[in-house]
Motif scaffolding. Structure first.
Motif, PDB file in Angstrom:
ATOM      1  N   SER D 181       0.823  -1.215   0.000  1.00 17.34           N
ATOM      2  CA  SER D 181       0.000   0.000   0.000  1.00 17.34           C
ATOM      3  C   SER D 181       0.855   1.262   0.000  1.00 17.34           C
ATOM      4  O   SER D 181       0.361   2.336  -0.342  1.00 17.34           O
ATOM      5  N   GLY D 182       2.111   1.126   0.363  1.00 13.44           N
ATOM      6  CA  GLY D 182       3.026   2.264   0.278  1.00 13.44           C
ATOM      7  C   GLY D 182       3.133   2.813  -1.124  1.00 13.44           C
ATOM      8  O   GLY D 182       3.454   3.990  -1.318  1.00 13.44           O
ATOM      9  N   ALA D 183       2.862   2.004  -2.097  1.00 15.77           N
ATOM     10  CA  ALA D 183       2.937   2.460  -3.485  1.00 15.77           C
ATOM     11  C   ALA D 183       1.659   3.159  -3.926  1.00 15.77           C
ATOM     12  O   ALA D 183       1.569   3.649  -5.051  1.00 15.77           O
ATOM     13  N   GLY D 184       0.676   3.197  -3.052  1.00 17.64           N
ATOM     14  CA  GLY D 184      -0.546   3.911  -3.389  1.00 17.64           C
ATOM     15  C   GLY D 184      -1.497   3.103  -4.256  1.00 17.64           C
ATOM     16  O   GLY D 184      -1.285   1.908  -4.500  1.00 17.64           O
ATOM     17  N   ARG D 185      -2.545   3.821  -4.701  1.00 12.51           N
ATOM     18  CA  ARG D 185      -3.594   3.162  -5.477  1.00 12.51           C
ATOM     19  C   ARG D 185      -3.306   3.302  -6.958  1.00 12.51           C
ATOM     20  O   ARG D 185      -4.229   3.429  -7.774  1.00 12.51           O
ATOM     21  N   SER D 186      -2.073   3.235  -7.344  1.00 11.64           N
ATOM     22  CA  SER D 186      -1.733   3.499  -8.738  1.00 11.64           C
ATOM     23  C   SER D 186      -1.756   2.216  -9.552  1.00 11.64           C
ATOM     24  O   SER D 186      -1.441   1.138  -9.071  1.00 11.64           O
ATOM     25  N   LEU D 187      -2.130   2.350 -10.802  1.00 16.54           N
ATOM     26  CA  LEU D 187      -2.275   1.215 -11.701  1.00 16.54           C
ATOM     27  C   LEU D 187      -0.945   0.880 -12.350  1.00 16.54           C
ATOM     28  O   LEU D 187      -0.608   1.394 -13.411  1.00 16.54           O
ATOM     29  N   LYS D 188      -0.175   0.042 -11.660  1.00 15.11           N
ATOM     30  CA  LYS D 188       1.100  -0.415 -12.212  1.00 15.11           C
ATOM     31  C   LYS D 188       1.096  -1.933 -12.246  1.00 15.11           C
ATOM     32  O   LYS D 188       0.595  -2.588 -11.335  1.00 15.11           O
ATOM     33  N   GLU D 189       1.688  -2.479 -13.278  1.00 16.72           N
ATOM     34  CA  GLU D 189       1.650  -3.933 -13.467  1.00 16.72           C
ATOM     35  C   GLU D 189       2.194  -4.688 -12.259  1.00 16.72           C
ATOM     36  O   GLU D 189       1.648  -5.687 -11.843  1.00 16.72           O
ATOM     37  N   ASN D 190       3.281  -4.164 -11.677  1.00 19.58           N
ATOM     38  CA  ASN D 190       3.890  -4.913 -10.573  1.00 19.58           C
ATOM     39  C   ASN D 190       3.093  -4.814  -9.284  1.00 19.58           C
ATOM     40  O   ASN D 190       3.429  -5.468  -8.305  1.00 19.58           O
ATOM     41  N   LEU D 191       2.036  -4.024  -9.268  1.00 21.08           N
ATOM     42  CA  LEU D 191       1.190  -3.927  -8.079  1.00 21.08           C
ATOM     43  C   LEU D 191      -0.070  -4.788  -8.198  1.00 21.08           C
ATOM     44  O   LEU D 191      -0.868  -4.860  -7.259  1.00 21.08           O
ATOM     45  N   LEU D 192      -0.235  -5.451  -9.328  1.00 19.27           N
ATOM     46  CA  LEU D 192      -1.374  -6.352  -9.490  1.00 19.27           C
ATOM     47  C   LEU D 192      -1.244  -7.542  -8.540  1.00 19.27           C
ATOM     48  O   LEU D 192      -0.144  -8.013  -8.276  1.00 19.27           O
ATOM     49  N   HIS D 193      -2.377  -8.037  -8.077  1.00 13.18           N
ATOM     50  CA  HIS D 193      -2.337  -9.198  -7.190  1.00 13.18           C
ATOM     51  C   HIS D 193      -1.596 -10.359  -7.839  1.00 13.18           C
ATOM     52  O   HIS D 193      -0.760 -11.015  -7.206  1.00 13.18           O
ATOM     53  N   ALA D 194      -1.891 -10.617  -9.112  1.00 17.89           N
ATOM     54  CA  ALA D 194      -1.287 -11.772  -9.770  1.00 17.89           C
ATOM     55  C   ALA D 194       0.222 -11.633  -9.912  1.00 17.89           C
ATOM     56  O   ALA D 194       0.943 -12.627 -10.008  1.00 17.89           O
ATOM     57  N   GLU D 195       0.720 -10.405  -9.921  1.00 15.79           N
ATOM     58  CA  GLU D 195       2.163 -10.187 -10.064  1.00 15.79           C
ATOM     59  C   GLU D 195       2.865 -10.168  -8.709  1.00 15.79           C
ATOM     60  O   GLU D 195       4.060 -10.437  -8.600  1.00 15.79           O
ATOM     61  N   LEU D 196       2.120  -9.829  -7.678  1.00 14.99           N
ATOM     62  CA  LEU D 196       2.760  -9.524  -6.400  1.00 14.99           C
ATOM     63  C   LEU D 196       2.614 -10.637  -5.373  1.00 14.99           C
ATOM     64  O   LEU D 196       3.567 -10.956  -4.651  1.00 14.99           O
ATOM     65  N   SER D 197       1.426 -11.211  -5.284  1.00 17.45           N
ATOM     66  CA  SER D 197       1.217 -12.194  -4.219  1.00 17.45           C
ATOM     67  C   SER D 197       2.123 -13.394  -4.435  1.00 17.45           C
ATOM     68  O   SER D 197       2.494 -13.719  -5.558  1.00 17.45           O
ATOM     69  N   GLU D 198       2.475 -14.032  -3.341  1.00 10.93           N
ATOM     70  CA  GLU D 198       3.278 -15.252  -3.385  1.00 10.93           C
ATOM     71  C   GLU D 198       4.711 -15.066  -3.890  1.00 10.93           C
ATOM     72  O   GLU D 198       5.361 -16.029  -4.295  1.00 10.93           O
ATOM     73  N   GLY D 199       5.219 -13.824  -3.849  1.00 10.78           N
ATOM     74  CA  GLY D 199       6.614 -13.624  -4.219  1.00 10.78           C
ATOM     75  C   GLY D 199       7.093 -12.290  -3.699  1.00 10.78           C
ATOM     76  O   GLY D 199       6.294 -11.491  -3.211  1.00 10.78           O
ATOM     77  N   TYR D 200       8.417 -12.027  -3.800  1.00  6.55           N
ATOM     78  CA  TYR D 200       8.952 -10.790  -3.263  1.00  6.55           C
ATOM     79  C   TYR D 200      10.264 -10.489  -3.940  1.00  6.55           C
ATOM     80  O   TYR D 200      10.929 -11.362  -4.482  1.00  6.55           O
ATOM     81  N   ASN D 201      10.634  -9.238  -3.906  1.00  4.09           N
ATOM     82  CA  ASN D 201      11.807  -8.792  -4.643  1.00  4.09           C
ATOM     83  C   ASN D 201      12.279  -7.443  -4.134  1.00  4.09           C
ATOM     84  O   ASN D 201      11.484  -6.668  -3.606  1.00  4.09           O
ATOM     85  N   PRO D 202      13.554  -7.141  -4.293  1.00  4.38           N
ATOM     86  CA  PRO D 202      14.042  -5.801  -3.964  1.00  4.38           C
ATOM     87  C   PRO D 202      13.631  -4.809  -5.050  1.00  4.38           C
ATOM     88  O   PRO D 202      13.264  -5.213  -6.160  1.00  4.38           O
ATOM     89  N   TYR D 203      13.643  -3.536  -4.706  1.00  5.09           N
ATOM     90  CA  TYR D 203      13.376  -2.497  -5.708  1.00  5.09           C
ATOM     91  C   TYR D 203      14.120  -1.241  -5.276  1.00  5.09           C
ATOM     92  O   TYR D 203      14.471  -1.103  -4.101  1.00  5.09           O
TER      93      TYR D 203
END
Lengths: 342, 342, 342, 342
Positions: D181-203
């Motif tokens: 949620s720190g990234a806000g309500r913005s529409l970015k591919e890497n914030l989609l549930h399918a892209e984000l859940s069940e994994g993690y990565n540095p940025y």
């Protein structure tokens, strides 16, 4: 030629993962599956996701006729494994997935695990199972000790750097993020969905995690002098995956070149372009390890990232990779499926 | 013999899933991958989990030389697909994963999708791609229309029952639970992790979901008279999986026997023992569909459950299964990997 | 005026939730917290999220001096609760969160729970705790039996409709989706994160779930004749929330008006605009219940949706709401915090 | 006495969180809510979890009459905020949640954010909003700049240590784990549930994350000489929470005592017993920050952990805490709700 194998401890996650992988292997046949408390049950009851497979009924270890078995995977709990393996036929090839035979020095074993080792002869004989670095020994081995999943992650990031002497050996910090399946199918409060999902925390920090025994052993051996890294694991709300963030002092470009060269010919270790970082999303369910290197803004500092699936490359995939070498099969056989994303 | 294929729309989830599956297929070679907005990019950038594979660079459709292509998978958005397919060589075998060729009646198509169909000739030619029920037609087809993932789930639960006349045709309720990847890689607010995880809700309820067009067409055809089911899909915080809970009126034992017999010889549809229910956990990442039947305490009522992975059996796995038939390959080729659990 | 309360069974989720809510209540003071197996521990150890609060040390029930207690919340396991409550002072006000006093007919209790009731006098005395429908009885009650969380959800959707006779009583189907905290902090394999996350499945289906006892009792009483609904709960990978999808036969507009009027003055039950559906996302951590109604495309059919947080409105929030009435406090006191989103 | 406030940018997560918190505040009334793109909509449509509240309709900023407003929260995007604030009445009290007024040096601002600052007068006037360390300035301030959520986490762990000189200033590594949620309500591919859940990565690793500007400014000011920490954030599949793992060189006991004393009187910063680590689970939805300290096995090394909720203590809770000081309210007002667990 078909190899007959048995899996001891098939009712846990690493046992089920072995079955999933072996299902893709053309030359391995599963002849026996043990599960002490679930003996007599079908795997379809214990792991319904395997119900489409023809698999042996779970039995007790003592019921297995090992005479027709070419290789035995031991996916038993720590401490149990050494007792069982000590009693198995001495000419049976074994890949052990437990921690029992990873440490060569009995005193180190006792220090980290708390009990005197109960199978010293086998411990001496065992080969450390990090395939990419012990291929020749594994090919010739009777007993291979699978590495810890965290230990594998850290070593993929660091071994070539320590061998090449391109990082300061006294300034290595490994901040690790692990998914929950590494803790197995055990009934602990902190592994409940309601306790774990939507939050995260460190555990076994401060130098207490047992995989430090493997780091100490392997890194010191590579360096020819004692190496002690700092290691802090964290439990992340996901089912599979380990991400290691390794802070090192050294030249980032040199570090990158060292890793890129070390793994250039490795089928399962992929070094990303310089400055890119891996994600556990992209290795899930596969035998691949992704490695990234970045320079920090602080001169002389670099960050090395390594990501793998703890149940596959960190455990059962590694075990099958080792079994392939021990059985004269192609190392990649049964292990080349792509990660599952999303 | 190797078949050369192309995938149009390879930058979406179903495209990536096709690549993951084809990687396990011994006789299919990927010759071209299109992605209009990402043309020129490598798949390793678009889907880093595929970075270990040797894959063609993404290109525009117009850059593909179809003369050497044996079969083309179209994983393009609805409406786009019909335009593209209308322009492809008329002798090219095609498996379409979009909704564009599922409905045979142009009026029904327009009713559910809102626009007149732009490729009527191809629509007439297309075979409905629910493999288990259209095998012969698919083997002979040039163009196969993959089913909706929800539509597949409901049909696996209901087709044999409607054919056999063992349920009341006017009293069928399908309560569906879908994971999020069915919505694709599209940037919508309700698909964000922060909006979706830890909660769930119905959507497209009340008879508005487009997959009802498929149910109406197929169930009415089977029954020989109009059949209209009630259908309520729900969005669940998970990435893969569909669970259909189907409320029917009929004798539960008869219903069970009908399904068990219908699928007895099917490699990918598993009917569980009577009274057991499936879980999406146990089909994830696989081409299997698990079906369960239970009696309700209310006499004359039964519940039929069907679980499958929307991206595999519900979409790309089905597509490959159909392609195998069209290419003369073994139907199961590349599709027998076990589900990923946990 | 401050009321002194005790919470028996404070080491479970409903106990912790009571503490969270009472922390916002100006007139309630927690005097004693029991936890048999964790007696002697501080709440900060058992529930670190409460560490900022000044709370009594966990003790055994027998150590509590009830003479200074105005009201006691019992958040004990089923069967244990009736034994404990039978032994408590007979003038102590009690809000019980277990299932032990929900069913008025001892035979019904025994049918659903399997044992003869051990506190028949108290059972007879107990008032069913669905606040919105038993306000007057609760104000006058000594012992209030909190409802089941699923039972509450279904009743919010259906009670006004059954009372008004606007739905067909023989054709009610309740398809329920529950988050995992409803199962409590118990160590069961299917509640592990690795087993639960990323998948979903039905459970206790076919008419076997114990909350059916509550539906049968309450709906039959409202209708003045036996009513038996069909009820199928599903376990969803989330921590909090219940969504009920209720299939009814009746006029959707009439159904909507009936619900809208019934709840017009209720502070905690919100009826959404016609045709909109609720989401568990939007009630998380709150005492609100959101209700939606939609017409189906099939004439004469409607769908009623109800969403609430099982730990709050479904259990501990409801308990505090009842306690407020019993103590002469404002019904909403301590309960008006907004849901937590995201 | 009631204070009238406005929230600019109320359609984002920090705006909604402000409303959730203010709902518990007895003396603050929300008079205006702006949302440029959603002007004219009700909050119940934009954030259905707030539907039970009586709230102003979303409007455009220009429609707000600021004459009756005592304090304005700006939850606008970076860069937009400075333009808006430059145009607001110069006697209006403002708490800004954006990054625009955090850095005092315009050159530093431009270095990290890429554009020349558009409101230099206000930038000079702004007080840095980390309440616990700037109380007196905040009380007297007209414009307070809320800190970055990551920046807050790191500072809670490190400020007292740097002030006291008990850690090596050149050897600080901050490995951070942030929820989405720190990234806000913005529409970015890497914030989609399918892209984000069940994994993690540095940025944003390697020294590129903008919150480093805050660390540099604040730590250098405390130390009286330049301090540059190493900072690596990771994106974790959860909605709320930040966990900072800080590697320092110094005596662990001294470090612990320093932190324990620094925060002994702080209501919102809880220092755990020595050797214990916090979890983001235990601060979710609350204004609390939990801090832990452990010694590493390597002499002279310690690990400091800090956990908080990015939307509450890391942003909107901090903002309200600051507003309370500016308005003469009790600092804790509206902020003492317990965390939501599970």
């Amino acid at each position: 030629m078909t190899h007959n194998i048995a899996i001891l401890g098939a009712s846990g996650y690493t046992g089920a993962e072995l079955i999933r992988l072996i299902a893709q292997h053309p030359n391995i046949e599963i002849k026996a599956l043990s599960g002490e408390r679930k003996a007599g049950m079908e795997m379809a009851e214990v792991f319904p996701h395997l119900r489409h497979m023809q698999l042996p009924t779970l039995c007790k270890i003592e019921e297995i006729d090992f005479s027709g078995i070419d290789l035995c995977f031991c996916a038993l709990p720590h401490k149990t494994s050494q007792q069982v393996i000590a009693a198995l036929p001495t000419d049976l090839k074994i890949v052990d997935l437990s921690a029992d035979f990873r440490l060569r020095d009995p005193a180190e074993y006792e220090k980290w695990y708390g009990n005197p080792h109960a199978a010293l002869a086998q411990q001496e004989e065992a080969v450390y199972g990090l395939t990419e670095f012990y291929r020749d020994e594994i090919k010739a081995a009777r007993l291979v000790a699978g590495t810890g999943c965290n230990a594998a992650t850290g070593q993929f990031a660091l071994r070539p750097l320590i061998s090449a002497g391109v990082v300061d050996l006294d300034e290595i910090i490994l901040d690790l993020k692990c998914a929950v399946s590494g803790a197995g199918r055990s009934l602990k409060e902190n592994l409940l969905h309601a306790e774990l999902s939507e939050g995260y925390n460190p555990y076994s920090f401060g130098g207490t995690h047992r995989h430090l025994g493997e780091f100490d052993q392997e890194f010191s051996k590579l360096a020819g002098r004692p190496v002690r890294v700092q290691f802090t694991p964290h439990l992340i709300p996901a089912n599979r995956g380990i991400l290691g963030t390794v802070y090192v002092k050294g030249d980032a470009e040199t570090i990158y070149q060292t890793l890129a060269e070390a793994y250039a010919a490795e089928p399962f270790v992929q070094v990303l372009p310089f400055g890119q970082a891996p994600s556990t999303h992209h290795v899930r369910g596969s035998n691949y390890c992704h490695i990234g290197v970045a320079a920090d803004r602080l001169p002389g500092r670099a960050i090395v990232f390594a990501a793998l699936d703890n149940l596959t490359k960190g455990s059962s995939g590694q075990a099958l990779q080792n079994a392939n070498l021990m059985l004269g099969e192609k190392e990649e056989e049964g292990l080349t499926m792509a990660p599952l994303f999303p």
